[in-house]
Design a protein around this motif. Sequence first.
Motif, PDB file in Angstrom:
ATOM      1  N   PHE A 251      -8.637  15.185  10.836  1.00 34.22           N
ATOM      2  CA  PHE A 251      -9.290  14.319   9.848  1.00 34.22           C
ATOM      3  C   PHE A 251     -10.777  14.628   9.736  1.00 34.22           C
ATOM      4  O   PHE A 251     -11.344  14.663   8.648  1.00 34.22           O
ATOM      5  CB  PHE A 251      -9.067  12.837  10.218  1.00 34.22           C
ATOM      6  CG  PHE A 251      -7.830  12.278   9.599  1.00 34.22           C
ATOM      7  CD1 PHE A 251      -6.602  12.872   9.839  1.00 34.22           C
ATOM      8  CD2 PHE A 251      -7.879  11.168   8.750  1.00 34.22           C
ATOM      9  CE1 PHE A 251      -5.443  12.381   9.258  1.00 34.22           C
ATOM     10  CE2 PHE A 251      -6.731  10.668   8.154  1.00 34.22           C
ATOM     11  CZ  PHE A 251      -5.507  11.274   8.414  1.00 34.22           C
TER      12      PHE A 251
ATOM     13  N   ARG B 143     -11.301  13.666   5.914  1.00 32.28           N
ATOM     14  CA  ARG B 143     -10.456  12.540   5.487  1.00 32.28           C
ATOM     15  C   ARG B 143     -10.918  11.268   6.189  1.00 32.28           C
ATOM     16  O   ARG B 143     -11.317  11.311   7.351  1.00 32.28           O
ATOM     17  CB  ARG B 143      -8.990  12.794   5.866  1.00 32.28           C
ATOM     18  CG  ARG B 143      -8.351  13.890   5.078  1.00 32.28           C
ATOM     19  CD  ARG B 143      -6.853  13.890   5.257  1.00 32.28           C
ATOM     20  NE  ARG B 143      -6.326  15.203   4.904  1.00 32.28           N
ATOM     21  CZ  ARG B 143      -5.059  15.457   4.592  1.00 32.28           C
ATOM     22  NH1 ARG B 143      -4.184  14.487   4.609  1.00 32.28           N
ATOM     23  NH2 ARG B 143      -4.663  16.662   4.274  1.00 32.28           N
ATOM     24  N   PRO B 144     -10.831  10.166   5.506  1.00 30.64           N
ATOM     25  CA  PRO B 144     -11.290   8.916   6.128  1.00 30.64           C
ATOM     26  C   PRO B 144     -10.343   8.427   7.236  1.00 30.64           C
ATOM     27  O   PRO B 144      -9.130   8.409   7.052  1.00 30.64           O
ATOM     28  CB  PRO B 144     -11.321   7.927   4.970  1.00 30.64           C
ATOM     29  CG  PRO B 144     -10.530   8.532   3.880  1.00 30.64           C
ATOM     30  CD  PRO B 144     -10.430   9.994   4.107  1.00 30.64           C
ATOM     31  N   LEU B 145     -10.930   8.098   8.357  1.00 26.42           N
ATOM     32  CA  LEU B 145     -10.177   7.569   9.498  1.00 26.42           C
ATOM     33  C   LEU B 145     -10.909   6.304   9.934  1.00 26.42           C
ATOM     34  O   LEU B 145     -11.977   6.362  10.536  1.00 26.42           O
ATOM     35  CB  LEU B 145     -10.151   8.617  10.612  1.00 26.42           C
ATOM     36  CG  LEU B 145      -9.393   8.290  11.895  1.00 26.42           C
ATOM     37  CD1 LEU B 145      -7.913   8.093  11.631  1.00 26.42           C
ATOM     38  CD2 LEU B 145      -9.553   9.428  12.905  1.00 26.42           C
ATOM     39  N   GLY B 146     -10.328   5.154   9.582  1.00 26.58           N
ATOM     40  CA  GLY B 146     -11.028   3.890   9.803  1.00 26.58           C
ATOM     41  C   GLY B 146     -11.053   3.453  11.252  1.00 26.58           C
ATOM     42  O   GLY B 146     -10.226   3.891  12.051  1.00 26.58           O
TER      43      GLY B 146
ATOM     44  N   ALA C  66      -6.864   1.362   3.542  1.00 22.74           N
ATOM     45  CA  ALA C  66      -5.691   2.123   3.099  1.00 22.74           C
ATOM     46  C   ALA C  66      -4.463   1.853   3.952  1.00 22.74           C
ATOM     47  O   ALA C  66      -3.340   2.172   3.559  1.00 22.74           O
ATOM     48  CB  ALA C  66      -5.996   3.621   3.119  1.00 22.74           C
TER      49      ALA C  66
ATOM     50  N   LYS D  33       0.844  -1.189   0.000  1.00 20.99           N
ATOM     51  CA  LYS D  33       0.000   0.000   0.000  1.00 20.99           C
ATOM     52  C   LYS D  33       0.875   1.233   0.000  1.00 20.99           C
ATOM     53  O   LYS D  33       1.906   1.296   0.642  1.00 20.99           O
ATOM     54  CB  LYS D  33      -0.921  -0.011   1.222  1.00 20.99           C
ATOM     55  CG  LYS D  33      -1.923  -1.142   1.151  1.00 20.99           C
ATOM     56  CD  LYS D  33      -2.926  -1.061   2.276  1.00 20.99           C
ATOM     57  CE  LYS D  33      -3.997  -2.115   2.127  1.00 20.99           C
ATOM     58  NZ  LYS D  33      -3.469  -3.480   2.407  1.00 20.99           N
TER      59      LYS D  33
ATOM     60  N   TYR E 152       0.674  11.530   1.348  1.00 21.94           N
ATOM     61  CA  TYR E 152       0.514  12.619   2.321  1.00 21.94           C
ATOM     62  C   TYR E 152       0.062  13.879   1.601  1.00 21.94           C
ATOM     63  O   TYR E 152       0.487  14.155   0.488  1.00 21.94           O
ATOM     64  CB  TYR E 152       1.835  12.901   3.040  1.00 21.94           C
ATOM     65  CG  TYR E 152       2.311  11.753   3.889  1.00 21.94           C
ATOM     66  CD1 TYR E 152       1.929  11.645   5.222  1.00 21.94           C
ATOM     67  CD2 TYR E 152       3.158  10.780   3.362  1.00 21.94           C
ATOM     68  CE1 TYR E 152       2.367  10.587   6.004  1.00 21.94           C
ATOM     69  CE2 TYR E 152       3.600   9.728   4.137  1.00 21.94           C
ATOM     70  CZ  TYR E 152       3.204   9.636   5.454  1.00 21.94           C
ATOM     71  OH  TYR E 152       3.644   8.596   6.222  1.00 21.94           O
TER      72      TYR E 152
ATOM     73  N   GLU F 189      -3.322  10.946   3.458  1.00 18.69           N
ATOM     74  CA  GLU F 189      -4.589  11.256   2.799  1.00 18.69           C
ATOM     75  C   GLU F 189      -5.726  10.430   3.362  1.00 18.69           C
ATOM     76  O   GLU F 189      -6.842  10.898   3.498  1.00 18.69           O
ATOM     77  CB  GLU F 189      -4.457  10.999   1.307  1.00 18.69           C
ATOM     78  CG  GLU F 189      -5.648  11.502   0.525  1.00 18.69           C
ATOM     79  CD  GLU F 189      -5.186  12.188  -0.744  1.00 18.69           C
ATOM     80  OE1 GLU F 189      -4.722  11.435  -1.615  1.00 18.69           O
ATOM     81  OE2 GLU F 189      -5.254  13.414  -0.822  1.00 18.69           O
ATOM     82  N   SER F 190      -5.412   9.187   3.692  1.00 16.59           N
ATOM     83  CA  SER F 190      -6.478   8.322   4.207  1.00 16.59           C
ATOM     84  C   SER F 190      -5.929   7.362   5.257  1.00 16.59           C
ATOM     85  O   SER F 190      -4.826   6.840   5.116  1.00 16.59           O
ATOM     86  CB  SER F 190      -7.085   7.513   3.059  1.00 16.59           C
ATOM     87  OG  SER F 190      -7.931   6.518   3.596  1.00 16.59           O
ATOM     88  N   LEU F 191      -6.717   7.191   6.285  1.00 16.41           N
ATOM     89  CA  LEU F 191      -6.408   6.157   7.281  1.00 16.41           C
ATOM     90  C   LEU F 191      -7.583   5.186   7.364  1.00 16.41           C
ATOM     91  O   LEU F 191      -7.856   4.592   8.404  1.00 16.41           O
ATOM     92  CB  LEU F 191      -6.119   6.788   8.649  1.00 16.41           C
ATOM     93  CG  LEU F 191      -4.772   7.502   8.789  1.00 16.41           C
ATOM     94  CD1 LEU F 191      -4.693   8.257  10.109  1.00 16.41           C
ATOM     95  CD2 LEU F 191      -3.602   6.534   8.687  1.00 16.41           C
ATOM     96  N   ALA F 192      -8.286   5.063   6.242  1.00 15.12           N
ATOM     97  CA  ALA F 192      -9.378   4.093   6.178  1.00 15.12           C
ATOM     98  C   ALA F 192      -8.786   2.691   6.336  1.00 15.12           C
ATOM     99  O   ALA F 192      -7.617   2.461   6.034  1.00 15.12           O
ATOM    100  CB  ALA F 192     -10.111   4.229   4.861  1.00 15.12           C
TER     101      ALA F 192
END
Lengths: 415, 257
Positions: free
Chosen positions: A220, A225-228, A399, A2, A6, A393-396
């Motif tokens: 976020f 921004r996605p934060l999983g 990702a 992955k 940033y 950019e993403s912490l989904a």
Amino acid sequence: MKRIVYREWRIPSTRYWGILGILAAVAGLGVLAFGYMEHHGHWITGMTNSVVWGVPHVFAVFLILAASGALNLASIGTVFHKSVYKPLGRLSGLLAVALLVGGLLVLVMDLGRPERLIVAITHHNFSSIFAWNILLYTGFIVIVIAYLWSMADRQGAPFIQPIGILALVWRLALTSATGAIFGFLVARQAYDAAILAPMFVVMSFAYGLAVFMLALLFAFHDEGRPLGPRILRRLSNLLGLFVAGVLYFTLIYHLTKLYGAKHDGLENWLLFNGGLQTFLFWVGWVLVGGLVPLGIIHHPDLGRDRNWIAAACALVILGGLATLYVVIIGSQVYPLQMFPGQTILESGFFDGVNGQAASYLPTIPEILLGLGGVAVALIVTVVGVRVLQFLPESLADEAIALDGEDMDQTALKSV
Amino acid sequence: MKDENPVIDPERRAFVGLAVGIGAALVAPGVILHQVAAAPRAEPVSGAVRWGLLIDTTKCVDGCSACVEACGRENGLDLQGRGETGSSDKWERQKAAWVRKVKLQDNQTGRIVNLPMMCQHCEHPPCVDVCPTGASFKRADGIVMVDRHLCIGCRYCMMACPYKARSFIHGEQSGQLTRAPRGKGCVESCDLCVQRRDQGEDSTACVDACVTAGHEAIVFGDLQDPASPIRQMLKELPNRQIREDLALNTGVRYAGV
């Protein structure tokens, strides 16, 4: 494999400037408070010859502890190879520098002679923990900036491991030395305890992570921004572990003091009869900063709700401030035990007549100075994430890399 | 052949001679007097002596504060402005005090003891250990004091002192004594009247005041000299250090506590 991308923090510019404006106003008030204290002298504070370190020290030590704690996320990612933490490394480094700068500013501005800072830089008494700390603090800033460079720059990538290890060792030394400022003082009953050094390390883990998580959640959420849930779960579990660690050290500290008769007076006062200090210990240190956040984090429903997680982080911070208030000010208001087995009936210099604790009432400039340091730390962070690529950019869930998943070096680079 | 040099002007010669003579007459006494005045200070402080105090608490009288007042006069502590503090109570806790009277009662027996507390001039002073700049220092003759040019006002020494002997200057100062200057934002404490040591005098303000008051509860002297009165008395009177457990080897000893 992955790839972590940033990006600068792209919230609307009105909101960005609004946030900066508020922070600048708080920092400005801190500067005014400093000017006021510097012009008149410390008589305008609540500090006396009995309580020589007041609220500014509470804020300064909190910020310094949080600074070294905030760097943990970077260490876990680079030194301990937990891939899931790698995207957090840059923000972790930025917060570490920002919080330390804020804390040091408060410390310096509370000096009796702040204009003599140059003396502190040019004259070192190496038997003083303070003198060591001056070197440890400045060294920390330099090392973390190098660490950030190794994380962000293609040319720095080969050095990320050695710099990361150096930063980890350095931050442990720094926090131990901060605890030793108090722990090595033989004069005061509440100090003179080696356990304060490791206790400060664990406290820094908890406070630094709480500040980091709040910053992450806010940044976020504000930008969408996605934060999983996976990373959030990892972080809050870690926070729970650190908070439990603080409680454990607190327990051992008090059991040690309670075991011998020597410190009965202190423990009896602090745990039962200390008024504000007793309240701050039980409600602030143990409940708000310990048991309540632990309850939230491990609650089956609340522990999954990010608002509650944010609340737990805020409580850890508030509890941390209460903890340091008790550690720093509580130990000073409790009278020095110069004459065991005797009661002081009269004293020309407030030696705890009839065992009375000294009084301390912080004044507004002291509080504004402390808050000013917090504001400076936040300004550095906000400007940093806005103009440079600190935030992933993403912490989904999809990702982020699973632990042990091997990542290509190029994946560490920003686009 | 006569050696006559017409260039030399005898009058000018006389004038130069006179000028040198007058000049020397003006400067010489200054130089000599300066050397005389500076004699005790010109020698480096010697480790051959260790100054200290012995306090016989059985002679220290309840309600007497002669030592505290004398210390204030000697070291300009009585000149401290009230500042602009809101309450006089707060000012009392903020103004500098080098020596204080303490009245103790034994919890078991009810015996009451009065004593003056000041800097204990430790052999291993915690305030010197913790000072980041080295402003807090111990002289070769055992006097622990603060170099006010190096003190940054961090107050770490006050955190470290087991005797609460140090004071922080909380406000602007005016009307100071040249022998004991003080500045806002620095820490200070009893220096055993160091100005008297440097002038070769043989007592401190508190000792003199106690004698004048007729109590003679405080004795000053060289702890290293076996023949000194203080050493003789230390030998005769059972005495101890405050907070002996810390093994700081204090220069101030107490009898009767």
